[in-house]
Scaffold this motif. Sequence first.
Motif, PDB file in Angstrom:
ATOM      1  N   ARG A   1       5.875  13.545  21.013  1.00 51.04           N
ATOM      2  CA  ARG A   1       6.465  13.863  19.685  1.00 51.04           C
ATOM      3  C   ARG A   1       7.816  12.785  19.560  1.00 51.04           C
ATOM      4  O   ARG A   1       8.522  12.609  20.740  1.00 51.04           O
ATOM      5  CB  ARG A   1       6.784  15.298  19.610  1.00 51.04           C
ATOM      6  N   PRO A   2       7.735  12.165  18.668  1.00 51.82           N
ATOM      7  CA  PRO A   2       7.019  12.293  17.329  1.00 51.82           C
ATOM      8  C   PRO A   2       5.649  11.353  17.486  1.00 51.82           C
ATOM      9  O   PRO A   2       5.549  10.474  18.271  1.00 51.82           O
ATOM     10  CB  PRO A   2       7.656  11.767  16.444  1.00 51.82           C
ATOM     11  N   CYS A   3       4.499  12.285  17.231  1.00 51.70           N
ATOM     12  CA  CYS A   3       3.329  11.640  17.200  1.00 51.70           C
ATOM     13  C   CYS A   3       2.955  10.519  16.159  1.00 51.70           C
ATOM     14  O   CYS A   3       3.887  10.227  15.277  1.00 51.70           O
ATOM     15  CB  CYS A   3       2.280  12.711  17.144  1.00 51.70           C
ATOM     16  N   VAL A   4       2.068   9.897  16.394  1.00 56.36           N
ATOM     17  CA  VAL A   4       1.567   8.759  15.524  1.00 56.36           C
ATOM     18  C   VAL A   4       1.505   9.266  13.874  1.00 56.36           C
ATOM     19  O   VAL A   4       1.708   8.367  13.087  1.00 56.36           O
ATOM     20  CB  VAL A   4       0.214   7.876  15.885  1.00 56.36           C
ATOM     21  N   HIS A   5       1.192  10.244  13.751  1.00 58.58           N
ATOM     22  CA  HIS A   5       1.042  10.983  12.338  1.00 58.58           C
ATOM     23  C   HIS A   5       2.334  11.221  11.901  1.00 58.58           C
ATOM     24  O   HIS A   5       2.715  10.796  10.688  1.00 58.58           O
ATOM     25  CB  HIS A   5       0.328  12.255  12.360  1.00 58.58           C
ATOM     26  N   ILE A   6       3.463  11.783  12.516  1.00 57.59           N
ATOM     27  CA  ILE A   6       4.785  11.707  12.099  1.00 57.59           C
ATOM     28  C   ILE A   6       5.310  10.300  11.823  1.00 57.59           C
ATOM     29  O   ILE A   6       5.923  10.294  10.853  1.00 57.59           O
ATOM     30  CB  ILE A   6       5.568  12.665  12.915  1.00 57.59           C
ATOM     31  N   LEU A   7       5.149   9.401  12.672  1.00 57.38           N
ATOM     32  CA  LEU A   7       5.665   8.339  12.511  1.00 57.38           C
ATOM     33  C   LEU A   7       4.970   7.357  11.357  1.00 57.38           C
ATOM     34  O   LEU A   7       5.722   6.822  10.419  1.00 57.38           O
ATOM     35  CB  LEU A   7       5.419   7.097  13.723  1.00 57.38           C
ATOM     36  N   ALA A   8       3.583   7.805  10.903  1.00 57.57           N
ATOM     37  CA  ALA A   8       3.136   7.325   9.704  1.00 57.57           C
ATOM     38  C   ALA A   8       3.523   7.701   8.531  1.00 57.57           C
ATOM     39  O   ALA A   8       3.946   7.145   7.312  1.00 57.57           O
ATOM     40  CB  ALA A   8       1.683   7.125  10.053  1.00 57.57           C
ATOM     41  N   THR A   9       3.884   9.089   8.424  1.00 61.10           N
ATOM     42  CA  THR A   9       4.628  10.069   7.277  1.00 61.10           C
ATOM     43  C   THR A   9       5.887   9.223   7.188  1.00 61.10           C
ATOM     44  O   THR A   9       6.364   8.765   5.844  1.00 61.10           O
ATOM     45  CB  THR A   9       4.618  11.329   7.539  1.00 61.10           C
TER      46      THR A   9
END
Length: 187
Positions: A132-140
Amino acid sequence: MMPPEFGATPWGRAWGRTVEPTSMARPNPLLPRARTLARNTTTVVVAGVGHVEAEVTVSGQVCRVRIDLPLWPDETQAEAGRLIAGAMAEHRGLVAGDLPDTLEVDLTQHAISIAVPPEARRGECTCRARTRPCVHILATIYALAQLVDERPALAVELRSTPTKTTVTADPGWVALSDLDPAGFYGD
């Protein structure tokens, strides 16, 4: 030279710096993948007061992301409101949702943070990643930086309660959603 894809304005750049700080000792290996996801498969569903929600699709699987953002304290909101009102008075005629870049400088000089640093925000994702942060949070966050680039007023809306600090639209503009398509051209 082409403008940067994420952070073309000072408003979006502030959010980009939260995932790519200049003080990083080594590059985060998730960032190239996060930028690709933001570019191609991230849909910000809601970006409003105190939170951002998105859906990131990877190999047909949808990961739902929610990032909670702390609001400015009352004194900060009052000071931001004063600075915004002054900047908008000096820059009449801006398109609704736009803010002058000089306002970002003024807010920074008054220690009013536009973007939320990683340690101050809380991100949740439905993926199974342990990091965390995962790649999806970073992409967001990258997708949010693009939205803020397109409509800088969103940077203020994310951090303030609507009644405390508002960015008023140019009175000469009418939102398309306020128009009745049936009667727009007359009878």
